[in-house]
Design an enzyme around this catalytic site. Structure first.
Site, PDB file in Angstrom:
ATOM      1  NE  ARG A 109       5.668   4.302  -7.756  1.00 39.76           N
ATOM      2  CZ  ARG A 109       5.999   4.273  -9.032  1.00 39.76           C
ATOM      3  NH1 ARG A 109       6.748   3.289  -9.505  1.00 39.76           N
ATOM      4  NH2 ARG A 109       5.591   5.196  -9.869  1.00 39.76           N
ATOM      5  CE1 TYR A 248       9.579   9.876   0.597  1.00 36.90           C
ATOM      6  CE2 TYR A 248       8.283   8.965  -1.188  1.00 36.90           C
ATOM      7  CZ  TYR A 248       8.636  10.029  -0.387  1.00 36.90           C
ATOM      8  OH  TYR A 248       8.035  11.253  -0.565  1.00 36.90           O
ATOM      9  CE  LYS A 257       1.459   3.273  -6.668  1.00 40.94           C
ATOM     10  NZ  LYS A 257       0.306   3.698  -7.443  1.00 40.94           N
ATOM     11  CB  SER A 299       3.085   7.909 -10.883  1.00 37.75           C
ATOM     12  OG  SER A 299       2.993   6.520 -10.773  1.00 37.75           O
ATOM     13  CB  CYS A 301      -1.034  12.008 -14.764  1.00 44.05           C
ATOM     14  SG  CYS A 301       0.468  11.714 -15.679  1.00 44.05           S
ATOM     15  CG  ASP A 324      -2.558   5.124  -6.480  1.00 44.36           C
ATOM     16  OD1 ASP A 324      -2.289   5.608  -7.590  1.00 44.36           O
ATOM     17  OD2 ASP A 324      -1.743   4.431  -5.828  1.00 44.36           O
ATOM     18  NE  ARG A 415       4.144  10.579  -3.645  1.00 45.18           N
ATOM     19  CZ  ARG A 415       3.479   9.836  -4.526  1.00 45.18           C
ATOM     20  NH1 ARG A 415       2.223   9.524  -4.327  1.00 45.18           N
ATOM     21  NH2 ARG A 415       4.065   9.421  -5.617  1.00 45.18           N
TER      22      ARG A 415
HETATM   23  C1  OXD Z   1       2.484   6.283  -7.723  1.00 39.65           C
HETATM   24  C2  OXD Z   1       1.793   6.513  -6.449  1.00 39.65           C
HETATM   25  O1  OXD Z   1       3.715   6.424  -7.775  1.00 39.65           O
HETATM   26  O2  OXD Z   1       0.557   6.434  -6.456  1.00 39.65           O
HETATM   27  O3  OXD Z   1       1.806   5.947  -8.700  1.00 39.65           O
HETATM   28  O4  OXD Z   1       2.444   6.736  -5.420  1.00 39.65           O
HETATM   29 MN    MN Z   2      -0.225   5.619  -8.243  1.00 39.14          MN
END
Ligand code: OXD
Ligand code: MN
Length: 636
Positions: A109, A248, A257, A299, A301, A324, A415
């Site tokens: 991101r 991406y 998001k 993110s 974690c 998420d 990912r």
């Molecule tokens: C993030 C994701 O970056 O969930 O938080 O991809």
């Molecule tokens: Mn996330």
């Protein structure tokens, strides 16, 4: 007659044929639809007009209305395989799975290129990039003008949340990336079924996406087209999204998001609900009693691992609703009900293994898209932390790789995109339109010092303050220096679609919407505390169930059962954390819960500094909470 037909620019004859002739375009071996077919599928004039306008601006060669079928997914994937854009993995090991390698410049991101274009600058607040919407539109228009030339514009109606749920919302993304379409098919409820639900006058969130790489006639395409200029733009007042230049993850899968957090948080502010960066899990105790918990972590974690955890304490069970994002609205009974607006997992691959997350490995062993992981000689995938390294591999950049190499085989932010219902621990209510009632909310970050393993808020205001003071060491999920501590209030720093000061007020206002006893209890956890010699003090993963058990017990408690007071809030009483069968030293436990006044006062000072930026948007309750914390530490 379309407005477009009256247009007399050079492209008009091509556009007329594009709009009127459904038979001249094919995707793979299949005919695809033009705007005429969209008109047959929907009576929603706003949608038809919006798609027409995007086509007129972006000038794609073709328009394709996605139906969201498996057949369509397979056709688009096969087409990309034939063009050499993605690789089909070994069918006996990973049936119906594919690997994509991104451009090395397009791997995460891009927060520095993410904008909240509210009408007023103060509504974006000091933690967001802002540009006047008019100026942004003037900047973006020339970029999008012709940006899809030589490509197909795919139109994807999608629902965030179960179809027909009063908590769900609909969006429509147009994109020129078939890889984005295949990811969106997994990550959202997408296609005809959504159009069927979208009535004539229903609103939807328009999401325009282009990789920004038009093709000249005969020009060879790259495997991951993108543009070095990137803009990820949210217009919260109009509820619209525009994204340019990246293919991406969260930059391009606009339901995630951009919609579910940035736009939805603004909707939630206006309509009295919560759109949060949280996993949702169901926790059942050894007597069969069940509670749902939502948890916010920055993110990378460990949200996915926690959401799919296998408890080590006998008789306890964790089931997964989401990993998420969590939308919570009040039910008629005054409790908060949550849905996971997503339909899939977009999880970080490195570190995912049979010991860290066996459920994730099972969820991603079929029908999964992989991005930027390594390819093994037998056409399977590999990443750091999965297993012993293969003797050789092709790394995420497409180069030969061998153990001992200086660079990782998989990108740290590589990912997997996999359907939610493939997870063995999926909760029976994951698709329930009513949502699930939330009993506890957990905040947490990656902190090697200061923060104990777990503590509980004194009340909702204190819990809001705890969420606001979330801070974490940076990970590879976003650009920036890995390891540096940054304030990340509610783990929403990159995702809050409005002024963070107003967001704190919005959280505080939840208290006035229901009876205090009906609100979830609030907790803070830290799995990442280290000893002075730099070793993790807590084993984490399935052992985190011990902490969840204490949280569960505290949700049922009427008073201070299992608990003691401390200056930071409520902590586990001596021997109340279930450590049966866990090989951990008393000293580790002491260190995990030790409170160091100097460190806490350092954090408080940093929080006071951080909060200054919100000026008069900072609710007075935040200052009160900081003063209270200082007072409670006075004689400590
Ligand atoms: C993030 C994701 O970056 O969930 O938080 O991809
Ligand atoms: Mn996330």
């Amino acid at each position: 007659m379309f407005r477009i037909l009256k247009n007399s620019n050079n492209n008009s004859s091509r556009i007329i044929s594009l709009f009127n002739n459904p038979t001249n375009n094919v995707i793979g071996s299949k005919r695809f639809y033009s705007i005429e077919q969209l008109k047959q599928k929907t009576k929603n004039q706003k949608l038809i007009q919006w798609v027409e306008e995007q086509a007129k601006l972006c000038k794609p060669d073709k328009i394709y209305i996605c139906d969201g079928s498996e057949e369509e997914f397979n056709r688009l994937c096969n087409d990309m395989v034939e063009k050499g854009v993605i690789t089909k993995l070994n069918s006996s090991k990973k049936p119906n799975c594919y690997l994509a390698r991104s451009d090395p410049s397009d791997v995460a991101r891009v927060e520095s290129r993410t904008y909240i274009c509210s009408n007023k600058k103060e509504d974006a607040g000091p933690t967001n990039n802002w540009m006047d919407p008019k100026e942004m539109k003037a900047t973006l228009k020339p970029l999008f003008d012709g940006s899809m030339k030589g490509r197909t514009m795919y139109v994807m109606p999608f629902s965030m949340g179960p179809l027909g749920s009063s908590i769900s919302h609909v969006g429509v993304e147009v994109t020129d990336s078939p890889f984005v379409v295949c990811n969106m098919k997994i990550m959202t409820r997408m296609g005809d079924k959504v159009l069927e639900q979208l009535k004539e006058n229903d609103s939807f969130v328009p999401c325009l996406h282009s990789v920004g790489a038009p093709l000249k006639p005969g020009q060879k395409d790259s495997n991951w087209p993108c543009n070095s200029t990137k803009y990820i733009v949210q217009y919260p007042d109009e509820r619209a999204i525009v994204s340019y230049g990246s293919g991406y993850g969260g930059n391009a899968l606009l339901g995630k998001k951009c919609f579910s957090l940035r736009i939805a948080s603004a909707m939630a502010r206006d309509d009295g609900w919560l759109a949060e960066h949280m996993l949702i899990l169901g926790l059942t105790n050894d007597k069969g009693e069940k509670k749902y918990i939502a948890a916010a972590f920055p993110s990378a974690c460990g949200k996915t691992n926690l959401a799919m955890m296998t408890p080590t304490i006998p008789g306890w069970k964790v089931e997964t609703v989401g990993d998420d994002i969590c939308w919570m609205k009040f039910g008629k009974d005054g409790r908060l009900y949550a849905i996971n607006p997503e339909n899939g997992f977009f999880g970080v691959a490195p570190g995912t293994s049979a010991s860290s997350n066996p459920n994730a490995l099972k969820a991603i062993d079929r029908n999964t898209l992989y991005t930027n992981v390594a390819l093994t000689p037998d056409n399977d995938v590999w990443w750091e932390g999965l297993s012993n390294p293969p003797s050789k591999a092709i790394d995420w950049t497409g180069k030969e790789w061998a153990p001992g190499s200086k660079t990782p085989a998989a990108h740290p932010n590589s990912r997997f995109t996999a359907p939610l219902n493939q997870c063995p621990s999926i909760d029976p209510a994951w698709d329930d339109p009513k949502g699930v009632p939330i009993s506890a909310i957990i905040f947490g970050g990656r902190r090697s010092s200061t923060i104990p393993l777990v503590y509980q808020a004194l009340d909702w205001k204190h819990g809001t303050f705890m969420g606001a003071s979330t801070a974490s060491e940076l990970t590879a999920a976003a650009e920036g220096t890995v390891g540096k501590i940054r304030h990340d209030p509610f783990a929403m720093l990159p995702f809050c679609g409005y002024n963070m000061g107003d967001y704190f007020s919005h959280w505080l206002s939840m208290e006035n919407k229901t009876k205090p006893e009906l609100l979830p209890k609030i907790f803070y956890v830290n799995w990442f505390r280290k000893s002075p010699s730099g070793k993790f003090l807590w084993p984490g993963f399935g052992e985190n169930s011990r902490v969840l058990k204490w949280i569960f017990q505290r949700c049922n408690a009427k008073g201070m059962e299992y608990a003691d007071n401390s200056p930071i809030g409520i902590i586990p009483a001596n021997d109340s954390l279930d450590l049966n069968g866990l090989d951990i030293s008393k000293d580790n436990i002491r260190q995990l819960f030790s409170l160091n006044k100097t460190e806490w006062m350092g954090d408080l000072k940093s929080m006071r500094e951080y909060c200054k930026q919100f000026g008069n948007k900072l609710p007075k309750e935040m200052n009160q909470q900081m003063d209270n914390l200082e007072k409670r530490f006075k004689d400590f």
